[in-house]
Design a protein around this motif. Structure first.
Motif, PDB file in Angstrom:
ATOM      1  N   GLU A  54      -9.659  -2.041  13.757  1.00 36.71           N
ATOM      2  CA  GLU A  54      -9.120  -1.306  12.597  1.00 36.71           C
ATOM      3  C   GLU A  54      -8.593  -2.296  11.572  1.00 36.71           C
ATOM      4  O   GLU A  54      -7.909  -3.261  11.928  1.00 36.71           O
ATOM      5  CB  GLU A  54      -7.934  -0.402  12.972  1.00 36.71           C
ATOM      6  CG  GLU A  54      -8.285   0.891  13.639  1.00 36.71           C
ATOM      7  CD  GLU A  54      -7.058   1.779  13.849  1.00 36.71           C
ATOM      8  OE1 GLU A  54      -6.096   1.695  13.055  1.00 36.71           O
ATOM      9  OE2 GLU A  54      -7.078   2.543  14.821  1.00 36.71           O
ATOM     10  N   ASN A  55      -8.870  -2.007  10.322  1.00 39.82           N
ATOM     11  CA  ASN A  55      -8.255  -2.683   9.177  1.00 39.82           C
ATOM     12  C   ASN A  55      -8.650  -1.845   7.960  1.00 39.82           C
ATOM     13  O   ASN A  55      -9.773  -1.356   7.886  1.00 39.82           O
ATOM     14  CB  ASN A  55      -8.801  -4.132   9.042  1.00 39.82           C
ATOM     15  CG  ASN A  55      -8.328  -4.841   7.788  1.00 39.82           C
ATOM     16  OD1 ASN A  55      -9.091  -5.066   6.850  1.00 39.82           O
ATOM     17  ND2 ASN A  55      -7.060  -5.205   7.759  1.00 39.82           N
ATOM     18  N   GLY A  56      -7.722  -1.672   7.050  1.00 38.72           N
ATOM     19  CA  GLY A  56      -8.019  -0.849   5.883  1.00 38.72           C
ATOM     20  C   GLY A  56      -6.736  -0.586   5.124  1.00 38.72           C
ATOM     21  O   GLY A  56      -5.675  -1.095   5.486  1.00 38.72           O
ATOM     22  N   ALA A  57      -6.820   0.225   4.090  1.00 43.67           N
ATOM     23  CA  ALA A  57      -5.633   0.398   3.246  1.00 43.67           C
ATOM     24  C   ALA A  57      -5.553   1.791   2.646  1.00 43.67           C
ATOM     25  O   ALA A  57      -6.567   2.398   2.289  1.00 43.67           O
ATOM     26  CB  ALA A  57      -5.658  -0.627   2.116  1.00 43.67           C
ATOM     27  N   PHE A  94      -5.663  12.826   8.375  1.00 40.02           N
ATOM     28  CA  PHE A  94      -4.254  13.140   8.646  1.00 40.02           C
ATOM     29  C   PHE A  94      -3.563  11.885   9.164  1.00 40.02           C
ATOM     30  O   PHE A  94      -3.838  11.447  10.287  1.00 40.02           O
ATOM     31  CB  PHE A  94      -4.176  14.268   9.676  1.00 40.02           C
ATOM     32  CG  PHE A  94      -2.761  14.634  10.033  1.00 40.02           C
ATOM     33  CD1 PHE A  94      -1.991  15.428   9.193  1.00 40.02           C
ATOM     34  CD2 PHE A  94      -2.183  14.155  11.202  1.00 40.02           C
ATOM     35  CE1 PHE A  94      -0.681  15.750   9.511  1.00 40.02           C
ATOM     36  CE2 PHE A  94      -0.871  14.477  11.536  1.00 40.02           C
ATOM     37  CZ  PHE A  94      -0.118  15.264  10.684  1.00 40.02           C
ATOM     38  N   GLU A  95      -2.711  11.308   8.341  1.00 40.47           N
ATOM     39  CA  GLU A  95      -2.073  10.039   8.706  1.00 40.47           C
ATOM     40  C   GLU A  95      -0.715  10.297   9.375  1.00 40.47           C
ATOM     41  O   GLU A  95       0.343   9.980   8.842  1.00 40.47           O
ATOM     42  CB  GLU A  95      -1.963   9.134   7.466  1.00 40.47           C
ATOM     43  CG  GLU A  95      -1.250   7.811   7.666  1.00 40.47           C
ATOM     44  CD  GLU A  95      -1.800   6.913   8.767  1.00 40.47           C
ATOM     45  OE1 GLU A  95      -3.018   6.974   9.031  1.00 40.47           O
ATOM     46  OE2 GLU A  95      -1.013   6.169   9.368  1.00 40.47           O
ATOM     47  N   TRP A  96      -0.742  10.935  10.548  1.00 41.47           N
ATOM     48  CA  TRP A  96       0.439  11.118  11.388  1.00 41.47           C
ATOM     49  C   TRP A  96       1.666  11.570  10.568  1.00 41.47           C
ATOM     50  O   TRP A  96       1.552  12.507   9.790  1.00 41.47           O
ATOM     51  CB  TRP A  96       0.694   9.827  12.195  1.00 41.47           C
ATOM     52  CG  TRP A  96      -0.554   9.347  12.895  1.00 41.47           C
ATOM     53  CD1 TRP A  96      -1.258   8.205  12.618  1.00 41.47           C
ATOM     54  CD2 TRP A  96      -1.277  10.002  13.961  1.00 41.47           C
ATOM     55  NE1 TRP A  96      -2.355   8.106  13.452  1.00 41.47           N
ATOM     56  CE2 TRP A  96      -2.384   9.185  14.280  1.00 41.47           C
ATOM     57  CE3 TRP A  96      -1.110  11.190  14.691  1.00 41.47           C
ATOM     58  CZ2 TRP A  96      -3.305   9.512  15.276  1.00 41.47           C
ATOM     59  CZ3 TRP A  96      -2.025  11.512  15.687  1.00 41.47           C
ATOM     60  CH2 TRP A  96      -3.092  10.683  15.968  1.00 41.47           C
ATOM     61  N   ALA A 113      -1.327   9.576   2.625  1.00 37.86           N
ATOM     62  CA  ALA A 113      -1.866   8.215   2.730  1.00 37.86           C
ATOM     63  C   ALA A 113      -3.365   8.297   2.989  1.00 37.86           C
ATOM     64  O   ALA A 113      -3.807   8.668   4.069  1.00 37.86           O
ATOM     65  CB  ALA A 113      -1.155   7.481   3.863  1.00 37.86           C
ATOM     66  N   ARG A 114      -4.131   7.961   1.975  1.00 41.22           N
ATOM     67  CA  ARG A 114      -5.589   8.077   2.063  1.00 41.22           C
ATOM     68  C   ARG A 114      -6.197   6.722   2.415  1.00 41.22           C
ATOM     69  O   ARG A 114      -6.089   5.780   1.642  1.00 41.22           O
ATOM     70  CB  ARG A 114      -6.163   8.575   0.728  1.00 41.22           C
ATOM     71  CG  ARG A 114      -5.764  10.006   0.395  1.00 41.22           C
ATOM     72  CD  ARG A 114      -6.314  10.429  -0.964  1.00 41.22           C
ATOM     73  NE  ARG A 114      -6.049  11.840  -1.221  1.00 41.22           N
ATOM     74  CZ  ARG A 114      -6.864  12.824  -0.870  1.00 41.22           C
ATOM     75  NH1 ARG A 114      -8.024  12.565  -0.281  1.00 41.22           N
ATOM     76  NH2 ARG A 114      -6.541  14.080  -1.135  1.00 41.22           N
ATOM     77  N   PHE A 115      -6.833   6.645   3.567  1.00 41.06           N
ATOM     78  CA  PHE A 115      -7.419   5.389   4.047  1.00 41.06           C
ATOM     79  C   PHE A 115      -8.950   5.376   3.963  1.00 41.06           C
ATOM     80  O   PHE A 115      -9.578   4.399   4.343  1.00 41.06           O
ATOM     81  CB  PHE A 115      -7.059   5.179   5.522  1.00 41.06           C
ATOM     82  CG  PHE A 115      -5.710   4.559   5.787  1.00 41.06           C
ATOM     83  CD1 PHE A 115      -5.577   3.174   5.878  1.00 41.06           C
ATOM     84  CD2 PHE A 115      -4.580   5.339   5.983  1.00 41.06           C
ATOM     85  CE1 PHE A 115      -4.343   2.590   6.163  1.00 41.06           C
ATOM     86  CE2 PHE A 115      -3.335   4.765   6.265  1.00 41.06           C
ATOM     87  CZ  PHE A 115      -3.225   3.376   6.358  1.00 41.06           C
ATOM     88  N   THR A 147       0.855  -1.198   0.000  1.00 45.03           N
ATOM     89  CA  THR A 147       0.000   0.000   0.000  1.00 45.03           C
ATOM     90  C   THR A 147       0.889   1.244   0.000  1.00 45.03           C
ATOM     91  O   THR A 147       2.113   1.142   0.024  1.00 45.03           O
ATOM     92  CB  THR A 147      -0.890   0.042   1.257  1.00 45.03           C
ATOM     93  OG1 THR A 147      -0.039   0.234   2.394  1.00 45.03           O
ATOM     94  CG2 THR A 147      -1.680  -1.240   1.422  1.00 45.03           C
ATOM     95  N   GLU A 148       0.263   2.406   0.023  1.00 45.23           N
ATOM     96  CA  GLU A 148       1.011   3.663   0.066  1.00 45.23           C
ATOM     97  C   GLU A 148       1.851   3.788   1.340  1.00 45.23           C
ATOM     98  O   GLU A 148       2.740   4.621   1.418  1.00 45.23           O
ATOM     99  CB  GLU A 148       0.040   4.854   0.011  1.00 45.23           C
ATOM    100  CG  GLU A 148      -0.590   5.069  -1.336  1.00 45.23           C
ATOM    101  CD  GLU A 148       0.407   5.568  -2.368  1.00 45.23           C
ATOM    102  OE1 GLU A 148       0.894   6.689  -2.221  1.00 45.23           O
ATOM    103  OE2 GLU A 148       0.686   4.825  -3.323  1.00 45.23           O
ATOM    104  N   MET A 149       1.529   3.003   2.356  1.00 43.87           N
ATOM    105  CA  MET A 149       2.310   3.019   3.594  1.00 43.87           C
ATOM    106  C   MET A 149       3.549   2.143   3.456  1.00 43.87           C
ATOM    107  O   MET A 149       4.351   2.059   4.385  1.00 43.87           O
ATOM    108  CB  MET A 149       1.463   2.496   4.768  1.00 43.87           C
ATOM    109  CG  MET A 149       0.224   3.303   5.071  1.00 43.87           C
ATOM    110  SD  MET A 149       0.594   4.963   5.683  1.00 43.87           S
ATOM    111  CE  MET A 149       1.118   4.638   7.362  1.00 43.87           C
TER     112      MET A 149
END
Ligand code: NOJ
Length: 450
Positions: free
Chosen positions: A362-365, A414-416, A422-424, A331-333
């Protein structure tokens, strides 16, 4: 017709009582960083410093959930999602971290709770999702033993003001991530480094988890109380004894260190010798105050990690082999897409005797979405969710304990340290206009839940 993907998945396969939800966190969505008497958090301070966050993004406005919460609650309802997880910003309701409370902050969360209930959506509150009041960080933050008292007083305030209507609570979110990144590596707020900061924070957070949970239990006897842990399926890079041992140490660090004391098993010092240094901070009665019988444990799993032995890495003697180097889809992470990780993690945590109920909180991408003619065809995210749900079904069919699934996240946010890259979200956010657009993954989830 909203069916965007062919999938044989059907909600009924999971059983009537299976919980479906979506998760968020205050700092990642609210914005309004100083509105109506809010105090600064460690993340407000960290994001204001140059070079800490990708592209120097900050969360002054974020998704503007502070002002547009009603729009987003309407969207949750539109997506047929029955449970909404959000966190309370501690400095919004206690600007200096301790009494007195900020009534405007209390009023804000009351409006959210009331609006959710009016919409038929069950609120799930996380007490601590990483935004410690900066005023407490000045006093040492989680490295100060007083943090246990600060936190339990804050928990009592939340229970007092919201406990009449909110029955589902999570005490602390992903302790291993915020202590590791924030107090050892210095890549998250408050940017502290070093083993002693880390171990002190670890012990105080664990004490605070148990104490906060007891405060909730006393104040809200009928509450459903949990706490959430990040977890990752770990595999050795090779079958060499050294890699196998290294993988075991990483597994101990990432998956066992925080949950085992809570379950009454103590810190896993035997399998990760550096944890013996914790004894410097453990006081006489502490070992009797680390555990709590939670109603549920929230597990948050996104990927697996492959580990090899490395003499160069202090304390752990191991390093992760990145998805990039392994040439696998990620993923983008930079996290490998590996749905069986969720099944393995469920199997592993099912082995603990003391866990009453497991919920995937939590779970996602994160994938790079593009808006085409006002639509987002995020097929990879839809597949990611479907493939992980299949792993849950497999676990359920084997009789494993797993009773809910919450997608991370409702909207892009806002992914820290990654900022907004990073769009979840199940819902796309244009951060210039704050326009929301339901992605195809959101439409699929809506259809699945209908
Ligand atoms: C874990 C954290 O709880 C959440 O804040 C974060 O955004 C997601 N995982 C994705 O990294």
């Amino acid at each position: 017709m909203n069916k965007v993907e062919n999938s044989f998945l059907n909600k009924n396969q999971f059983g009537e009582d299976f919980l479906w939800g979506v998760s968020t966190a205050a700092f990642q969505i609210e914005g309004a960083h100083d509105a109506d008497g809010k105090g600064s958090s460690i993340w407000d301070v960290f994001t204001s410093q140059k070079g800490k966050i990708k592209n120097d993004h900050h969360a002054i406005t974020a998704c503007d959930f502070y002002n547009s919460y009603q729009t987003d609650i309407d969207l949750i309802r539109e997506l047929n999602i029955p449970n909404f997880r959000f966190s309370i910003s501690w400095p919004r309701i206690m600007p200096t971290g301790v009494h007195p409370v900020n009534q405007a902050g209390i009023d804000y969360y009351n409006k959210i709770i009331d609006s959710l209930l009016e919409s038929g959506i069950e609120p799930w509150i996380t007490l601590y999702h990483w935004d410690l009041p900066h005023a407490l960080e000045i006093k040492g933050g989680w490295t100060n033993r007083e943090s246990v008292t600060w936190f339990s007083d804050y928990a009592a305030v939340c229970a007092h003001y919201f406990g009449d209507r909110v029955k589902n609570w999570m005490v602390i979110n992903e302790p291993s991530v915020f202590t590791g990144a924030g107090y050892f590596l210095g890549i998250h707020a408050p940017g502290k480094k070093g083993i002693s900061n880390y171990l002190k924070a670890m012990h105080h957070v664990t004490l605070a988890t148990a104490k906060g949970a007891k405060v909730l239990r006393n104040a809200i006897p009928d509450a459903n109380i949990g706490t959430t842990f990040s977890c990752t399926h770990i595999e050795p890079a090779t079958q060499n004894a050294k890699d196998i041992e290294a993988a075991k140490r990483v597994d101990t660090l990432l998956n066992r260190t925080f949950i085992e004391p809570i379950l009454g098993l103590g810190y896993p010092q035997k399998d990760l010798p550096v944890l013996k240094k914790l004894n410097n901070y453990i006081l006489e009665d502490d070992l009797n105050n680390l555990d709590f019988h939670f109603d549920f444990i929230g597990l948050q799993c996104y990927t697996r990690e492959v580990v090899k032995s490395s003499l160069l890495i202090p304390y752990i003697g191991a390093e992760l082999v990145s998805a990039d180097k392994r040439n696998v889809i990620s993923t983008e992470m930079g996290w490998e897409v590996y749905p069986p990780a969720l099944y393995h993690v469920l199997k592993k945590f099912n082995e603990y005797k003391g866990i009453k109920k497991i919920i995937i909180t939590e779970n996602g991408a994160a994938f790079a979405d593009t808006v085409t003619n006002g639509k987002i065809f995020d097929i990879k995210r839809t597949h990611y969710i479907q493939d992980h749900l299949e792993q849950i079904l497999k676990a359920k069919e084997e009789g494993l304990n797993v009773e809910g699934y919450f997608v991370w996240s409702l909207t892009d946010n806002f992914e820290w340290a990654e900022g907004y890259n990073a769009r979840f979200g199940l819902i796309h956010v244009d951060f210039n206009t704050q326009k929301r657009t339901i992605k195809n993954s959101g439409l699929w989830f809506k259809d699945f839940l209908s």
